[in-house]
Scaffold this active site. Structure first.
Site: not given
Ligand code: SAH
Length: 347
Positions: A92, A105, A112, A333
């Site tokens: 994204e 961004c 992660c 996010c």
């Protein structure tokens, strides 16, 4: 293995072309096709001979993300992109429009492994690091999509940038290079959860970027409840690393503080935070936590965010409350990607 041509700097591109029997000056032309005109195929490089284009096609891979979905905010023009990578992974990126310019961004990793409790991007763990070319192409594709220049870049999407250090560093150099998009390093922000050894390394790279630290708590005790990385590098070490970064680079640190209702939003928390950052020339950015359905974190009661800010200001701290962008396309996010990965996208 094919050469990842978009991740090469000018010297490396020159070496590649010389090894293919070409004159070094061709590198300048090709670099410009890749990073200024931002083409997605070798065919588009019209001032390069057909023969060389064929050779490049055989020896190189040209990273070009595919646009899978775009969500557009009607309120403020924020656009959230879901991009596909060549290996089928998805990431994204978000475009935010400000008076001072267009800010993108970007994600630094697919997934992660940091495990921050409130974050949706880490729920399924790390898949892999993104290459310098994949980091760049998020910006290039958005710029092409809107037909406008991007002036600011924040590495605050999915992933921990300092867990992908070498690619991040190369990306910063490519992004700010004169022959490329040439974005000023002062307009680039990298946000980290606090990987101390790499923060210290970054301080020595002679960069002019802004380093943002995700602090989120005023004490070691509370911080390690939210962020597993705090068990490895404690709050004092992280603050020392930030001070060191400022001393070496002259760049003010931004501390990010996600306010979680009833957890880290009391007046005592504000006192502790002000004391923790005492004497530092820094900036504090307050972010009301964005609730995710997998966890029970809630935003502070109304008024509490402002009281928290006022308290810090009484101590003379420099504070802003992060303006919420794209309220109508909501979702923290990592949630867009997550829905797609599960293959159960809700309309
Ligand atoms: N790994 C880096 C950058 C990615 S996260 C880092 O930790 O800084 C970007 C910022 O968003 C971080 O400050 C992160 O803690 C914060 N964040 C993540 N999920 C959030 C949520 N649900 N609500 C508010 N902030 C969140």
């Amino acid at each position: 293995m094919a050469v990842d041509i978009k991740s090469l700097n000018r010297e490396e591109l020159e070496k590649l072309l010389v090894s293919l029997g070409e004159k070094p000056f061709r590198a300048k032309q090709i670099y410009s096709w890749l990073h200024v005109r931002q083409v997605t195929s070798f065919e588009e490089m019209t001032d390069i001979s057909t023969k060389l284009r064929e050779i490049l096609k055989e020896t190189c891979e040209l990273t070009a993300l595919t646009k899978i979905e775009v969500q557009c905010s009607k309120l403020d023009g924020t656009r959230k992109y879901l991009f596909g990578l060549a290996d089928g992974n998805m990431i994204e990126s978000v475009l935010m429009r400000y008076k001072h310019g267009n800010s993108v961004c970007i994600s630094s990793q697919a997934g992660c492994r940091m495990g921050c409790r409130f974050c949706a991007s880490t729920l399924d763990g790390l898949v892999r690091n993104l290459t310098p070319g994949e980091l760049l192409d998020q910006i290039y594709r958005i710029q092409q999509d809107i037909g406008e220049r991007v002036s600011h870049v924040v590495v605050m999407g999915t992933g921990e940038p300092l867990d992908n250090y070498d690619n991040l560093l190369k990306f910063i150099h490519l992004l700010s290079s004169e022959g490329g998009l040439h974005i000023s390093q002062r307009n680039i922000t990298v946000s980290t959860c606090g990987i101390v050894p790499n923060m210290l390394r970054l301080a020595e790279e002679k960069l002019q970027i802004t380093l943002a630290l995700s602090l989120h708590a005023p004490s070691q005790e509370k911080r390690q409840e939210l962020m597993p990385v705090a068990r490895k590098y404690d709050i004092q070490q992280v603050i020392e690393a930030c001070k060191h970064y400022f001393e070496r680079t002259g760049r003010r640190i931004t501390y990010e503080y996600s306010l979680v209702g009833g957890f880290n939003d009391s007046q005592e928390d504000a006192d502790l935070l002000a004391r923790l950052l005492k004497g530092q020339n820094c900036h504090i950015n307050l972010i009301p936590v964005n609730p995710i359905k997998e966890r029970e974190f809630v935003q502070p009661e109304s008024g509490v965010v402002l009281e928290f800010k006022n308290k810090l200001e009484k101590y003379g701290r420099n504070v802003t409350i992060r303006r919420e962008m794209g309220r109508d396309i909501d979702g923290a996010c990592g949630q867009l990607r997550k829905r797609y990965r599960k293959g159960r996208r809700e309309p």
